[in-house]
Design a protein around this motif. Structure first.
Motif, PDB file in Angstrom:
ATOM      1  N   ILE A  57       0.931  -0.880   0.528  1.00 49.83           N
ATOM      2  CA  ILE A  57       0.404  -0.283  -0.231  1.00 49.83           C
ATOM      3  C   ILE A  57       0.503   1.756  -0.356  1.00 49.83           C
ATOM      4  O   ILE A  57       1.770   1.307   0.921  1.00 49.83           O
ATOM      5  CB  ILE A  57      -0.783   0.198   1.408  1.00 49.83           C
ATOM      6  CG1 ILE A  57      -1.658  -1.734   1.127  1.00 49.83           C
ATOM      7  CG2 ILE A  57      -1.590   1.302   1.625  1.00 49.83           C
ATOM      8  CD1 ILE A  57      -2.747  -1.517   2.705  1.00 49.83           C
ATOM      9  N   CYS A  58       0.880   1.643  -1.210  1.00 50.77           N
ATOM     10  CA  CYS A  58       2.075   3.101  -1.095  1.00 50.77           C
ATOM     11  C   CYS A  58       1.002   4.380  -0.995  1.00 50.77           C
ATOM     12  O   CYS A  58      -0.382   4.151  -1.935  1.00 50.77           O
ATOM     13  CB  CYS A  58       2.303   3.069  -2.448  1.00 50.77           C
ATOM     14  SG  CYS A  58       3.899   1.835  -1.912  1.00 50.77           S
ATOM     15  N   LEU A  79       3.320   5.279  -8.093  1.00 51.88           N
ATOM     16  CA  LEU A  79       2.739   4.235  -8.669  1.00 51.88           C
ATOM     17  C   LEU A  79       4.248   4.212  -8.909  1.00 51.88           C
ATOM     18  O   LEU A  79       4.705   1.972  -8.869  1.00 51.88           O
ATOM     19  CB  LEU A  79       2.300   4.872 -10.332  1.00 51.88           C
ATOM     20  CG  LEU A  79       2.225   2.965 -10.809  1.00 51.88           C
ATOM     21  CD1 LEU A  79       1.175   2.192 -10.189  1.00 51.88           C
ATOM     22  CD2 LEU A  79       1.350   4.056 -12.174  1.00 51.88           C
ATOM     23  N   MET A  80       5.358   4.026  -8.452  1.00 54.14           N
ATOM     24  CA  MET A  80       6.723   3.823  -9.242  1.00 54.14           C
ATOM     25  C   MET A  80       7.232   3.444  -7.827  1.00 54.14           C
ATOM     26  O   MET A  80       8.399   1.993  -8.273  1.00 54.14           O
ATOM     27  CB  MET A  80       7.344   4.670  -9.883  1.00 54.14           C
ATOM     28  CG  MET A  80       7.455   5.315 -11.479  1.00 54.14           C
ATOM     29  SD  MET A  80       8.643   6.176 -11.912  1.00 54.14           S
ATOM     30  CE  MET A  80      10.194   5.437 -12.333  1.00 54.14           C
ATOM     31  N   ARG A  81       6.885   3.300  -6.463  1.00 56.25           N
ATOM     32  CA  ARG A  81       7.589   3.645  -5.546  1.00 56.25           C
ATOM     33  C   ARG A  81       6.206   1.745  -5.374  1.00 56.25           C
ATOM     34  O   ARG A  81       7.494   0.857  -4.800  1.00 56.25           O
ATOM     35  CB  ARG A  81       6.987   3.824  -3.983  1.00 56.25           C
ATOM     36  CG  ARG A  81       7.568   3.565  -3.071  1.00 56.25           C
ATOM     37  CD  ARG A  81       7.432   4.943  -1.854  1.00 56.25           C
ATOM     38  NE  ARG A  81       7.597   4.598  -0.581  1.00 56.25           N
ATOM     39  CZ  ARG A  81       6.738   4.388   0.134  1.00 56.25           C
ATOM     40  NH1 ARG A  81       5.840   4.898  -0.304  1.00 56.25           N
ATOM     41  NH2 ARG A  81       6.740   3.750   1.185  1.00 56.25           N
ATOM     42  N   CYS A  82       5.487   1.798  -5.926  1.00 58.74           N
ATOM     43  CA  CYS A  82       4.411   0.643  -5.106  1.00 58.74           C
ATOM     44  C   CYS A  82       4.976   0.089  -6.160  1.00 58.74           C
ATOM     45  O   CYS A  82       5.390  -1.742  -5.630  1.00 58.74           O
ATOM     46  CB  CYS A  82       2.984   0.919  -5.666  1.00 58.74           C
ATOM     47  SG  CYS A  82       1.559  -0.453  -5.550  1.00 58.74           S
ATOM     48  N   GLU A  83       5.503  -0.132  -7.962  1.00 61.18           N
ATOM     49  CA  GLU A  83       5.721  -1.359  -8.491  1.00 61.18           C
ATOM     50  C   GLU A  83       7.481  -1.864  -7.767  1.00 61.18           C
ATOM     51  O   GLU A  83       7.543  -2.678  -7.918  1.00 61.18           O
ATOM     52  CB  GLU A  83       6.241  -0.467  -9.988  1.00 61.18           C
ATOM     53  CG  GLU A  83       4.941  -0.056 -10.629  1.00 61.18           C
ATOM     54  CD  GLU A  83       5.179  -0.365 -12.357  1.00 61.18           C
ATOM     55  OE1 GLU A  83       4.553  -1.390 -12.738  1.00 61.18           O
ATOM     56  OE2 GLU A  83       5.943   0.345 -12.420  1.00 61.18           O
ATOM     57  N   SER A  84       8.215  -0.783  -7.456  1.00 59.11           N
ATOM     58  CA  SER A  84       9.942  -1.139  -6.923  1.00 59.11           C
ATOM     59  C   SER A  84       9.383  -2.359  -5.813  1.00 59.11           C
ATOM     60  O   SER A  84       9.929  -3.400  -5.736  1.00 59.11           O
ATOM     61  CB  SER A  84      10.423  -0.219  -7.002  1.00 59.11           C
ATOM     62  OG  SER A  84      11.438  -0.054  -5.455  1.00 59.11           O
ATOM     63  N   GLU A 102       4.989  -4.974 -16.310  1.00 56.56           N
ATOM     64  CA  GLU A 102       4.627  -6.421 -15.278  1.00 56.56           C
ATOM     65  C   GLU A 102       2.647  -6.442 -14.448  1.00 56.56           C
ATOM     66  O   GLU A 102       2.433  -6.943 -14.456  1.00 56.56           O
ATOM     67  CB  GLU A 102       5.442  -6.854 -15.003  1.00 56.56           C
ATOM     68  CG  GLU A 102       6.454  -7.246 -15.454  1.00 56.56           C
ATOM     69  CD  GLU A 102       7.547  -8.405 -14.199  1.00 56.56           C
ATOM     70  OE1 GLU A 102       8.062  -8.641 -15.276  1.00 56.56           O
ATOM     71  OE2 GLU A 102       8.120  -8.063 -13.653  1.00 56.56           O
ATOM     72  N   GLY A 103       2.686  -4.574 -14.532  1.00 54.71           N
ATOM     73  CA  GLY A 103       1.685  -4.176 -14.155  1.00 54.71           C
ATOM     74  C   GLY A 103       0.690  -3.233 -14.339  1.00 54.71           C
ATOM     75  O   GLY A 103       0.685  -2.973 -15.679  1.00 54.71           O
ATOM     76  N   ILE A 104      -0.664  -3.005 -14.154  1.00 53.80           N
ATOM     77  CA  ILE A 104      -1.866  -2.287 -14.344  1.00 53.80           C
ATOM     78  C   ILE A 104      -2.148  -1.557 -13.381  1.00 53.80           C
ATOM     79  O   ILE A 104      -2.496  -2.220 -11.994  1.00 53.80           O
ATOM     80  CB  ILE A 104      -2.685  -3.170 -15.340  1.00 53.80           C
ATOM     81  CG1 ILE A 104      -3.693  -2.581 -15.607  1.00 53.80           C
ATOM     82  CG2 ILE A 104      -3.011  -4.432 -14.138  1.00 53.80           C
ATOM     83  CD1 ILE A 104      -4.532  -3.390 -16.647  1.00 53.80           C
TER      84      ILE A 104
END
Length: 216
Positions: free
Chosen positions: A130-131, A145-150, A159-161
């Motif tokens: 959860i970010c 969003l980029m922090r969440c992906e990382s 790899e994400g949507i």
């Protein structure tokens, strides 16, 4: 194709309108600002409250900070849990997990608020990450969003949507290089036509449409 499904919070997982609008009204009254039409106030749901206040009232940074603190105190202590999950959300999250997807939340709601409200509504237990936004509301949707992906360990953006309900979500996904699914049951988009100017892979009018997209 996708390893992770990342959700916006306000207007996608939860209908938080009652609490946010009540706190907006309180802040406007407390600060002595002129009232806003309901449709204008609804634009406060999702983006950082400070930016919305500055946009609508032309506030200085200092005054916006003061108004934001009033909003935050009211929202956290009185109105945070005036929300409800959209129909079918819990079944969707369970189905995604059962089919091997990681689940994340990327929201511009302050992160501590996001975690607290998702725990209250028993959604946090379905999430891997959860970010939310920083305390100063300086992060953009792309940043979150980029922090969440990382944190989810995704090697490539594709790899994400991201699933979200507003232009802010669509722009953030585009800037981060992430595929985007728009929903029309939240606070921003109302029809597929509203989304057409933004790159997106699908428009969902209901939670069941999201399930159909993933074949679950």
């Amino acid at each position: 194709m996708y390893k992770a499904v990342i959700f916006d919070l306000d207007g996608t997982l939860l209908d938080t309108s009652a609490g946010v609008l009540k706190s907006v009204d309180y802040t406007i009254d407390k600060m002595g600002y002129s009232p806003l039409e309901n449709e204008v106030k609804r634009t406060f749901i999702g983006p950082p409250i400070k930016k919305s206040l500055m946009k609508q009232y032309g506030l200085s940074e200092e005054e916006a900070d003061r108004a934001t603190e009033i909003f935050r105190d009211r929202y956290k202590n009185h109105d945070l849990f005036l929300a409800k999950a959209y129909d079918g959300i819990y079944d969707l999250l369970k189905a995604l997990r059962a089919n091997g997807y990681k689940i994340g939340v990327a929201t511009l709601k302050r992160e501590d608020y996001a975690i607290e409200i998702l725990e209250h509504f028993n959604i946090a237990e379905h999430c891997d990450v959860i970010c939310g936004s920083d305390f100063a509301s300086k992060m953009t949707k792309k940043d979150v969003l980029m922090r969440c992906e990382s944190l989810m360990g995704l090697a490539f953006s594709k790899e994400g949507i991201l699933i979200g309900d507003t232009t802010s979500d669509a722009v953030g996904a585009f800037e981060a290089g992430v595929d985007f699914m728009a929903v029309t049951f939240g606070f921003g988009f109302r029809t597929d036509g509203d989304v057409k100017e933004h790159p997106h892979v699908f428009t969902a009018d209901t939670v069941e449409d999201i399930r159909a997209f993933f074949g679950i």
